[in-house]
Every structure is written in C-alpha cells, then in structure tokens.
Design a protein around this motif. Structure first.
Motif, PDB file in Angstrom:
ATOM      1  N   ARG A   1       3.022 149.460  18.613  1.00 22.15           N
ATOM      2  CA  ARG A   1       1.798 149.417  19.302  1.00 22.15           C
ATOM      3  C   ARG A   1       2.066 148.020  20.302  1.00 22.15           C
ATOM      4  N   GLN A   2       2.762 147.033  20.017  1.00 26.35           N
ATOM      5  CA  GLN A   2       3.067 146.132  20.861  1.00 26.35           C
ATOM      6  C   GLN A   2       3.884 146.553  21.869  1.00 26.35           C
TER       7      GLN A   2
ATOM      8  N   ARG B   1       1.626 148.196  24.325  1.00 24.98           N
ATOM      9  CA  ARG B   1       1.045 147.337  25.349  1.00 24.98           C
ATOM     10  C   ARG B   1       1.911 146.527  26.295  1.00 24.98           C
ATOM     11  N   GLU B   2       3.292 146.280  25.931  1.00 24.42           N
ATOM     12  CA  GLU B   2       4.192 145.879  27.064  1.00 24.42           C
ATOM     13  C   GLU B   2       4.387 146.822  28.148  1.00 24.42           C
ATOM     14  N   ALA B   3       4.481 147.967  27.825  1.00 25.42           N
ATOM     15  CA  ALA B   3       4.819 149.214  28.680  1.00 25.42           C
ATOM     16  C   ALA B   3       3.408 149.267  29.726  1.00 25.42           C
ATOM     17  N   LEU B   4       2.482 149.048  29.429  1.00 21.10           N
ATOM     18  CA  LEU B   4       1.095 149.235  30.063  1.00 21.10           C
ATOM     19  C   LEU B   4       0.818 147.810  30.852  1.00 21.10           C
ATOM     20  N   SER B   5       1.684 146.935  30.608  1.00 20.33           N
ATOM     21  CA  SER B   5       1.144 145.521  31.214  1.00 20.33           C
ATOM     22  C   SER B   5       0.933 145.604  32.649  1.00 20.33           C
TER      23      SER B   5
ATOM     24  N   TYR C   1      -8.141 148.100  26.405  1.00 13.76           N
ATOM     25  CA  TYR C   1      -6.675 148.666  26.354  1.00 13.76           C
ATOM     26  C   TYR C   1      -6.715 149.530  24.791  1.00 13.76           C
ATOM     27  N   GLN C   2      -7.579 148.991  24.032  1.00  8.42           N
ATOM     28  CA  GLN C   2      -7.278 149.375  22.490  1.00  8.42           C
ATOM     29  C   GLN C   2      -7.045 150.822  22.190  1.00  8.42           C
TER      30      GLN C   2
ATOM     31  N   VAL D   1      -4.103 152.183  23.830  1.00  3.13           N
ATOM     32  CA  VAL D   1      -2.841 152.040  22.963  1.00  3.13           C
ATOM     33  C   VAL D   1      -3.035 153.265  21.746  1.00  3.13           C
TER      34      VAL D   1
END
Lengths: 161, 282, 748
Positions: free
Chosen positions: A127-128, A131-135, A144-145, A148
């Motif tokens: 999941r992290q 999140r980084e990829a969508l930053s 964002y939840q 994700v």
C-alpha cells in the motif's frame, strides 16, 4: 531544420493521427484538449503540480502540461480512453468505480493512467508503494484511501470487491 | 505576434550551430519540466525554443573504467533504473528516488537540472558530492567545468550563451559510504527546504575523506569545504559531529522565503549533516 | 425488514462516466461559435485605476473585445446571496474600478481562442495609483487607514449570549484563556472555476456552471443584468470538487454579461492561480476564548471573541460571523456563554464558505482550548469532554430547538475504544528524536437550514410505461454520490432496482426548486423529499392497480416491483404493466411531485482521534494513526459516507499542518500554486479508520443525517492536540509548521 514561428505536428492520439499547426510554446495538454478533442485529459494546475493531465507518451507516463506539443511530433499518446483497450486499465476502471475511488472524478483519468503504468512495473505493490506511485497525482475528495484500495484490489486480482 | 519560436536540431552539431547563431535568444528545451511552468508564469518569453530532446548523442549512461558519464538528456527515472548508478553512485540514486514525483522524473533530465541552476536542485547536490565534472560544448569545441564552479547565482550558470551541457561525469564511488537527505514538507512533490549529500571514504572507523554538498542554503548549491576539512582524518563520534554541525552553519548563507526562514534552514543544516553522516555510516 | 438498497455501498451511478473520461465538465464543453474569456487580475493590493489602455489588446487578431469597469453594468451585487430577495450588503461589481486586493477583477478579454485571450490580457496596460494596503484586520481597524470601502473597514459586529457569564468569572475556581488563530485556506478542488454562458435571440441567457445553487446564481445574474428570472436559465454542470469554493456566484454574472454583449457563447475558465486568489478562501480568524471551569472539569461559562478577516469584499463574512457563533453553542452544555465577532475588510483575497462554514474555525478554537483545560486540571481529554458534552435531545440554548438524536458521546466512546486511547495514554513517552502524541476532538455541524432560512426542496417522480423512472430534483451532486443515494432511497421504498431510476439535477428551467446544496442538507432534506415523493408514487400505483384489479388498495400486496391481490401472487403485474394499462384505460399520468420542508434542526456530530509522531530535531509532524467516528443517523450508502470522511480528514490534516494562503504585509500572495500551497498527497495520508454511529434521526430518510461538512470539522484540532500532547506544548496557531514547532521547542 529551420526556426519556426509555428510548428506543424502530427501526434497519434489513441490511435488517431492528429495533425495541427501549433504555437512553439503550446503544451501537449493544450494540443490534446483543444486540437485532438481529448477532453478526458484534465487541467488542474497547468504547472506540473497536480497530475490531472497524466498521459502515456511513447510508453512513458508524463504530465502532458510539461511537454511541448512540438516535442510529441510523430509520437504516440495514450489517454485513459486509449488505454481502455487493455485489460489492466479496464480492471482498474471497474475497481475504481466499485471501491468508491471516484468522487468528483476530475483527478480520475490521470490517477488511472498513473496507476496502470505503475502496476505494469510493480504488479505486487505494498500500500505504501501505491501511495508513493500516486504521489504526483492530487485528489481532494477521497483522502486517497479508496484509490489505494482500488489499485491494491487489482494487484491482488480481486476486482469485484 | 508570437514571442516564441521553435527549432529542432537533428544532431548535436546542428544544435551547437543553432546556439552559435542565436546566442542569448536560445532557450534549450529538453524535459521542459521547468521551461513550460516558466512560460506559463511569464518568466520566459521572447526566445527560440531549441528542442534537443531527440539528440541521441546526449542520451545514455556510460561506464568507462572508473568513470560514469551521464548524457545530459538522461532522465531522473533512467538514473533510478541504472544498476551502475544504484551501486556506484548511491547518493545520486537516493536523490533520484525523492526527486519531485514519479511522473516528473520521467521527463526531467539531469542536464536540465544543472542548467536550471536552482539553489535547491536535487540532481545537483549529489553530483557535487560526487565531485562531478560537467562537459559543455559549443561550435569551437568542448570544455570541462567542475560542477562546483558551474553556478554563478540563483538560476544562473557559467555557460556562455552558445554553450550546451552535453554530459556530466564522475568517478565511480565504489568504496564509499554516502547518503542524501532531502528535507521537504512532504515526502514527494515538495521543493527542498534544505538538502544534503555526503560521500565518504572510510578506513575502519576513521573517516579519510568526505565531500559534503548542500542545497537551498546559498545562492547556489555549495560544498562545505571547511567542514569537510574538519572531519577528514577524524574518528566519527558525537563530539566531532557536534563541532561539524556548528561549523557547517558558518559555511552557508540561507535566505528566508515562503518555504522556510533563514534561521530554520540554518538549524536544519546542522541536524541533517549529523543524520546524513550517521545514516551513511550505519 | 432488512433493507435491500439503503445501507449498501452501491457504486456511484456516474462513476463509469468518470473512469472512462466521458464526464464533460464545464471546461470540456464546446458550443458552436464559442468565444473564450480571460481575466486581468490586479497585481496591486490597493490602488486607484488611473488609466487603462486596451488598444494594443483590442488590435490583436482574434480579440473580439476588451471590457473594463467602464463597459459593464454599474450594479453592485453580493456573490454570496443564494436566494432571491436576500438582503446583504452589496460591494462587488462585475469589474472593479478600484483594486482592493491582488486578484481583484480589473478587465476581461473575449477572443476567438483561449491562447489569444491569454496573450491579449498581457497587452492591457493599467496605471495604478497605489494606496496603502491593510492586510490584517487589526491594522485595518486602526485609525488613519485608507478605507477599502466607503463605509470604512469595519464590516460588522455581532454578539450572542445565553445566561450571564460576567457573573461567573469572579467566583470561578479556574479560568483559562487562549488566543487561537486559524489560517486562510484554499478549497483546492481539482477542477478550477469555470462558467459557460450563451444567449438566444429572444434574450434568454443559459448558464452552465459547476455550482452548488442554481437559483442563487439565477438571482444574482438576473439582478446584475436586469433580467426577469425566466430569462436566466442556470444548469448545474458536473462539479469537479467544490467544498464550498463554488457555492458563491463568482463567474456567472460576468460570463452571462459577456455572452449577451458579444452575442456569442462565452467560456471562462480560471487557472489555478486565479482560483486561489480570485474566488473565495476559508475565512482566517483570530479568537480569544475564555472558560470558567470547576476543578473537576465542569464547564460553567465561556466567552469567545473572534475577529474575522473578510478580505476585500463582503461576500458571506457578515453571515459567517453569526454562523461560527451559533455553531459554538451546540457541542457542550455550558450554562453561561457569550460570543462576539467582528468582521473586517482587508486588502486580501475574499473570504467565503469552505466546507462547514465557520465550524472548522470554531471547532479548532474550542477543541484546542479544551485540551489546554484538561492539561491544566490534570484530567484526561476524553473524560473532560464526557463531563460536558450535550446529550441526545438537548436544546440548543440559543435557538431553543432540539439538537435531535445527538450521539456525540457514542462517537467519543467508540472512538476511544477503537483508537486504543487508554492504552496509548499509558504508554511512556519515547526519548530521542521522535515523540509520539495522541489527540482527540469533537465537532458538530447542522444538517439543514431549519429556522434560519427557507429550507424547502421540491421533487417530481415520473414512472414510465416500462416501469423505469425519472426523479427530477433541484439538487446538485458534487461528486459525493447524492444522485445514487437518492435512487437508493426511492428504490427501497418502491422495492425496485436503483438502476431503474434516473436522477436529474438542478436546472432552473426544467428542474424543481431547491434552495441549494449547502449546509450538508442534501441527505436529510433532499433524501427525505425523495422518500416522500416515492411514497406518493407508490400510493398512486396502488390506487390505479386497485382499479385495474377491481379491488381496493388495502387488498393489494407489493414486492420486487410488482403488485398483486393478496393471496394471488401468481397473477401479479409489474409496475410497468400497471402504468401502461392505467395510462390507456384510466387516462392517468404517473407523475407525482412534492415539496418537503425540514421540521427540525438536528445536528451531526463526530469525534476524531489522531496519533502523531513529531521529529523534535526538525519539527516535522507525521500523522500515523487516525480514527474518525461519525454520528450519521443512518448511512444510506456507507461507502460514500466513508469516502467523504476520508476526504474530510485529508483536508483537516492539511488545515492542521500545511495549508495557508500566505500574504505579505504589503498584500502580495506568496503561494499561489500547488508548488507552495501544500495539500496532503497520498504518501502523507495515514490509513483512516472510520466508524459510524447509526442510531437514527427522526425526520431523516431511514434515519439519515448529513456528513459532507462534519467530515472535516474535528480533524484539525485532533491533530493539533496530538502535537501538543507529544511535546507538552499549547500550540494555538494553525497550521503547525515544522518551523513554528521548532521555534517553540528551542524556547524550551
């Protein structure tokens, strides 16, 4: 090679050759929206800060507001619509809809393009990592939840929730 | 009425002759991650956009003997994908990992980051710590500029109007310990408030040599040479780190801007120096 | 009976359009012969316009016309007005003859393309005679300041009181005072503001706008353009996020004017900088809060004096000053309360509503202060709140109305348990670089306009001959799933699949009346109307079926979209068959309509819990855990409810830690892009754990309350309290930036 005050470009947008004469400073985003009718590519900031205009340019995921239209001459652009032919994008679209990853929908086309190319490179992300990829893609509705969740579900092969 | 023009050279030679002809009227367009926002913000106007993005001579990462050479069109994403960079220039790889955001990394080039000469340039700081040399060319030939001499002020570099950055190279940092820290308010998509890169050669628990480069702490990215001297040959412990983190503050001239105050940046400098060294040694 | 559609997380009806890029937002719309408008905004914070030279711009190929204040109607209006005849001070014009802030509308170009319009704007030459700028309200009130408007810089003062706090202070065991500031923020909807207007030869102007209230837009446009209401048609366009940012009439009057002046359709799309500076912002406030409390933590009296920075025009600041006060009276039982607000004009971007209209501000004030009280008294913050929170069906001491089934205590209990509050409280503080802290905050927000304004909504429901339906409303789905939720409510009542129901949104000509999608009232008021109109249609169906079956309705049974005579289920007829037959045989059209008025003022409540990790060497805060518990009455679509809460928490974390539009003392904005105006992005967001308290609210459809605004209300103070808990500080000035935290830590 010559100095041009306007540039004739042909860009393949989702399989269609689109030819137009553009201003030197015109962005690929403006080309896509105004000349290729690709209004699914959104403009949230026009400065590379929000990711709503994300497309795939010759295999690279880019913010189309940060590319000159002239630089995309003879290249291929795929927007969310063009990527729809691929199963992975269809899976993501269904997953976004089913997981409530879509609220106002303005960031959605860009999010989907980023998510799709990310999953191709990293099919089993944490999941992290998602999140980084969508930053580089901002969203103000969902926190964002559920986005994700939707991406993770596709990675896990569970699209139907 | 249009204040922009466009030209797309097909070879490096053509590009150099275009620059020769246009001089200051030319604006290099490569990844355009700065050029387009500058156009929108009206910081850039009345120029010829010289599109070098397809020049094959400026692409690719080459390892020759002990040297790594990055073509100026190498993108930040390519740095991340390069095994040579990951293993022999870890500090650069770490910086690439936190550079802007994943989408911007696909377009932003290392040459563009150098040419843009931002005091906070996240590509510049690690290269400076690697002791990189920049190759610039014009129609008359090429010259090499140590990276730390490339910048003359915020957004300003020592290039002549007809010169083009074609490559940047540095010695493989195989037996070194290094670390890059970017301090921004978010993990990604944030401009550095302060950034630091350290590259160290160690011998047992003794530090033989260290290069320290700093971003967003002066009109240009800078080396912290006095601090480097202080640390060279020392055994690293809390006391010497404390000394170094005080000394380094005397080597920088941060400003107050919308992102942070001078005082806060000074404070961070000391904190980040300690952290960078400790992390590199860990 | 178990509910079949209500209470289920169905996907949003329009999600498929959005994921396939087929949703056309205003900026995507194209009309034949359309022109593009571009604004020229003032670069000076305060100045008289000495001269505007538009010649060069007008001479550019493709420019149709350049308009300045001299070319537009001299009719003042108030962008905030949202129903016809509403009386508020009017200080704004289509284009200004005086620059009152950086971002004021000075001129507008209309051209054949957006690119030409943008170039032409740069060719307009304006000479300003700069005036001293007042950029904070305290400075603006000082004598000798240049007046921003003819009446001076004091916009309004308002006071509310219950009991007599002055009597309490002298004998109080403990009196605690804090000064708490909240920043000016940007809504940051991903879609920038946009408007499209076209006019027909008969003089009717049609406006497509991603707005929250078509009738308010109509009222303003009709007033400025001096048109009858039926000559202004406003159609709600898809909204790419609003959060209150698009609730005021901002671009519509000007765009409509341009369409009429040029005789061609005109599209005006703002860029991000323009949206940050020239639309609306969340009102910045500075409040002094004082509480009298017993040693065991019972609140006896409270006083809040707040100063509101209205920015350069009136907009809603007079009203938000009142709203902030009223909201403060609905969370704790305090017998003696006084509230005073002063709203002041400054040379800064105009303040307006931003998700919860003053609640985030007043909640930050009371909840940060509550934790200060808890620390002073050595009480647990949860215990202190439980001692003082309202109980279900308490009365709002100010209005006398019931707060409804106010379940804030349940929220607090559930949250403390799920968050692990007590365990986390007992955990020893870590030494070294990272300090952990936990914080809680409670919040309240009303879900209707009952007793304050008209609060009515009308709907019609038509069943077609095949049993499919069209629900026509005056509502605005802003992406939160409203149309789907309404379909779920109608579907539940009629026992049919929600996919059979089309829901039409606001259109002043073809739709029905609603006062607007504000105040989190869509579900409580709109949903109740949908239920009512569905019942009415069902009655009609039964009545007509009874004629067809040659019986009376009480002998009929229904299920799964069919009607039959009790005991004869095999001879059932579908709704569609009944409609088709009754239309033919009984000459009856299956359309019903109704108007619903709210009859109570229930309040939605929430308790948020945050855990943070503070890097004491840099001041950087990371939110590592977050629990949000909401008193929603009943979730019509739990997925939508969770989604709104997730987004509300994202906005609240930003409010606590990052977000602020910074203006220099000279009035220059410092962060007018997303490069330096930080909204929380994906890696910074914690996983938010949402829990719903569903105890039902009378008057709400299936017991539902609203959630859109309360979602964000307690988030920021929960985070701020967690930081104060981690560091033993009493930070009272949002946002808690690393530099601020570090400076405080260095003071020791």
């Amino acid at each position: 090679m010559e100095i041009m005050n306007e540039v004739k470009v042909t860009i393949n947008v989702n399989g269609q050759q689109v030819t137009a004469t553009v201003a030197p400073e015109e962005s690929l985003l403006d080309f896509l929206r105004n000349r290729a009718g690709a209004t699914e590519v959104k403009c949230g900031c026009n400065k590379g800060d929000c990711g709503t205009c994300t497309v795939v340019l010759d295999g690279q995921t880019v913010k189309s507001c940060l590319v000159l239209a002239a630089q995309a001459d003879n290249k291929q652009v795929l927007t969310v619509k063009g990527l729809e032919k691929e199963q992975l994008m269809q899976d993501l679209q269904v997953s976004f809809a089913n997981h409530g990853a879509v609220q106002c929908g303005f960031c959605t086309p860009g999010m989907l393009v980023t998510a799709k190319t990310f999953l191709e490179k990293n099919p089993q992300p944490s999941r992290q990592e998602i999140r980084e990829a969508l930053s580089g893609n901002l969203c103000r509705c969902t926190g964002y939840q559920k986005i994700v969740d939707a991406v993770a579900a596709v990675a896990a092969g569970k699209n139907d929730k | 009425m249009n204040s922009f023009a466009y030209i797309k050279p097909r070879t490096k030679e053509e590009a150099l002759s275009v620059l020769h002809e246009l001089g200051a009227r030319a604006k290099i367009a490569a990844g355009c991650t700065n050029v387009l926002p500058d156009i929108k913000a009206k910081k850039l106007a009345d120029c010829v956009l010289v599109d070098i993005s397809s020049l094959a001579e400026l692409k690719g990462i080459k390892v020759t003997g002990e040297t790594i050479t990055l073509g100026s069109l190498v993108t930040i994403s390519e740095l991340l994908e390069s095994e040579a960079v990951a293993s022999d220039a870890a500090v650069l790889w770490q910086a690439a990992k936190v550079f802007a955001d994943p989408l911007t990394r696909n377009r932003a080039t290392i040459g563009g980051n150098l040419a843009n000469a931002s005091p906070a340039g996240d590509g510049i700081v690690p290269l400076m710590a690697l002791g990189a040399i920049v190759t610039v060319e014009n129609v008359n030939g090429k010259r090499e500029i140590p990276l730390e001499d490339l910048f003359t002020g915020p957004g300003q570099n020592a290039l002549k109007p007809d010169e083009l950055i074609t490559a940047v190279s540095f010695a493989r940092a195989t037996n070194t310990k290094s670390n890059f820290i970017k301090f921004g308010l978010r993990k990604s998509m944030a401009i550095s408030l302060v950034s630091i890169a350290v590259v160290m050669e160690t011998n047992g628990d003794k530090l033989d040599r260290i290069r320290i480069a700093l971003g967003a702490l002066a009109p240009t990215p800078v080396r912290a040479k006095k601090t480097e001297e202080l640390l060279a040959g020392k055994q690293i412990g809390p006391e010497v780190l404390e000394q170094a983190s005080e000394l380094i503050k005397t080597e920088v001239e941060p400003i107050t801007d919308v992102r942070a105050s001078r005082e806060y940046r000074l404070h961070l400098t000391g904190v980040l120096l300690k952290r960078a060294i400790e992390t590199a040694l860990a | 009976m178990a509910l079949k559609y209500v209470g289920h997380s169905l996907p949003s009806k329009d999600a498929i359009l959005k994921v396939t890029g087929q949703m056309f937002y205003t900026g995507d719309m194209q009309l034949a012969n359309m022109l593009y408008a571009k604004l020229l905004l003032s670069p000076v914070a305060h100045g008289l316009i000495k001269k505007i030279d538009t010649t060069a711009a007008e001479n550019m190929a493709g420019v149709v016309k350049v308009f300045t204040y001299a070319d537009v109607p001299k009719v003042p209006y108030n962008s905030y007005i949202w129903y016809f005849g509403q009386d508020e001070p009017k200080t704004e014009y289509l284009l200004s003859d005086k620059a009152r802030f950086v971002g004021d509308r000075i001129a507008v170009v209309v051209a054949e393309s957006a690119a030409i319009a943008a170039r032409a704007v740069r060719a307009i030459k304006v000479e300003y005679e700069e005036l001293p700028a007042a950029t904070n309200p305290f400075e603006a009130l000082q004598g000798g300041q240049v007046a921003i408007h003819p009446g001076g810089n004091l916009l309004d003062e308002v006071e509310f009181q219950v009991g007599d706090p002055e009597q309490v202070w002298p004998g109080a065991e403990v009196v605690i005072t804090d000064t708490i500031t909240t920043p000016r923020t940007h809504h940051a909807a991903m879609e920038t503001h946009a408007c499209l207007a076209a006019c027909s030869p008969d003089g009717q102007v049609t406006i497509w706008s991603p707005c929250q209230g078509v009738y308010g837009v109509r009222a303003n446009v009709a007033e400025v353009l001096k048109l009858p209401l039926n000559k202004v048609r406003v159609i709600k366009a898809p909204v790419g996020g609003s959060f209150g940012g698009k609730q005021e009439t901002l671009l519509e009057p000007l765009t409509a004017f341009l369409a009429r002046a040029t005789g061609r359709p005109v599209l005006l799309v703002l860029d991000r900088r323009e949206t940050i500076l020239a639309t609306r912002t969340r009102t910045a406030t500075k409040s002094v809060i004082k509480s009298a409390v017993t040693a065991d933590g019972t609140l006896l009296a409270r006083d809040i004096e707040t100063v509101i920075d209205a920015g350069a025009y009136t907009a809603n600041s007079r009203v938000i000053a009142r709203a902030m006060g009223k909201k403060h009276f609905r969370l704790y039982r305090i017998p003696h309360m006084h509230y005073k607000a002063t709203a002041v004009y400054t040379n800064t971007p105009v303040a307006g509503g931003h998700r919860a209209w003053g609640s985030p501000q007043v909640c930050a004030v009371t909840e940060i202060h509550m934790d200060h009280i808890a620390r002073q008294l050595g009480l647990d913050p949860v215990e202190l709140r439980l001692k003082n929170l309202v109980q279900p069906y308490d009365r709002d001491p100010l209005s006398g109305h019931s707060l409804g089934n106010a379940r804030v205590r349940d929220c607090l209990h559930t949250g403390a348990r799920e968050f692990g509050w007590w365990q986390k409280r007992e955990r020893p503080q870590k030494n070294g670089r990272f300090r952990r802290g936990i914080g809680v905050a409670c919040g309240s927000h009303p879900i209707s306009y009952f007793s304050a304004h008209q609060d009515l909504t009308s709907m019609s429901l038509k069943m077609h001959e095949d049993g499919s339906l069209t629900l026509n409303t005056g509502l605005h789905d802003m992406g939160c799933g409203l149309t789907t939720a309404l379909a779920q409510i109608v579907a539940e009542e009629l026992e049919i699949d929600p996919s059979l129901i089309n829901v039409m949104e606001a259109d002043t000509e073809r739709g029905l009346y609603d006062i607007g999608t504000y105040a989190s009232r869509n579900t409580y008021v709109g949903g109740a109307c949908a239920l009512k109109v569905a019942r009415k249609l069902k009655e009609l169906l039964l009545q007509q079926a009874a004629i067809l079956f040659k019986t009376t309705p009480e002998y009929l049974a229904t299920g799964a979209g069919k009607i039959w005579v009790k005991g004869q289920e095999t001879q059932s007829r579908s709704y569609g068959e009944i409609v088709a037959a009754a239309m033919l045989q009984n000459q009856v059209d299956f359309i019903v309509s109704t108007t619903h008025r709210s009859a109570a003022l229930p309040v939605a409540y929430a308790a948020h819990f945050a855990e943070v990790e503070v890097d004491i060497e840099t001041g950087l805060v990371q939110v590592v855990d977050f629990v949000a518990v909401h008193d929603v009455g009943k979730a019509i679509n739990p997925g939508f409810v969770e989604g709104q809460i997730h987004g509300g928490v994202q906005m609240g974390i930003g409010y606590a830690l990052y977000e602020e539009i910074k203006i220099t003392p000279e009035g220059r904005p410092l962060n007018d892009s997303f490069k330096d105006y930080f909204v929380v992005n994906a890696p910074e967001m914690p996983e938010v754990r949402v829990f719903l308290v569903e105890k039902g609210e009378a008057g709400g459809p299936f017991g539902a309350k609203g959630v859109g605004e309360i979602a964000t209300v307690p988030a920021a103070p929960a985070v701020a309290n967690a930081v104060n808990n981690a560091l033993g500080t009493n930070f009272c000035d949002l946002p808690l930036t690393p530099a601020k935290i570090l400076a405080r830590l260095k003071q020791g």
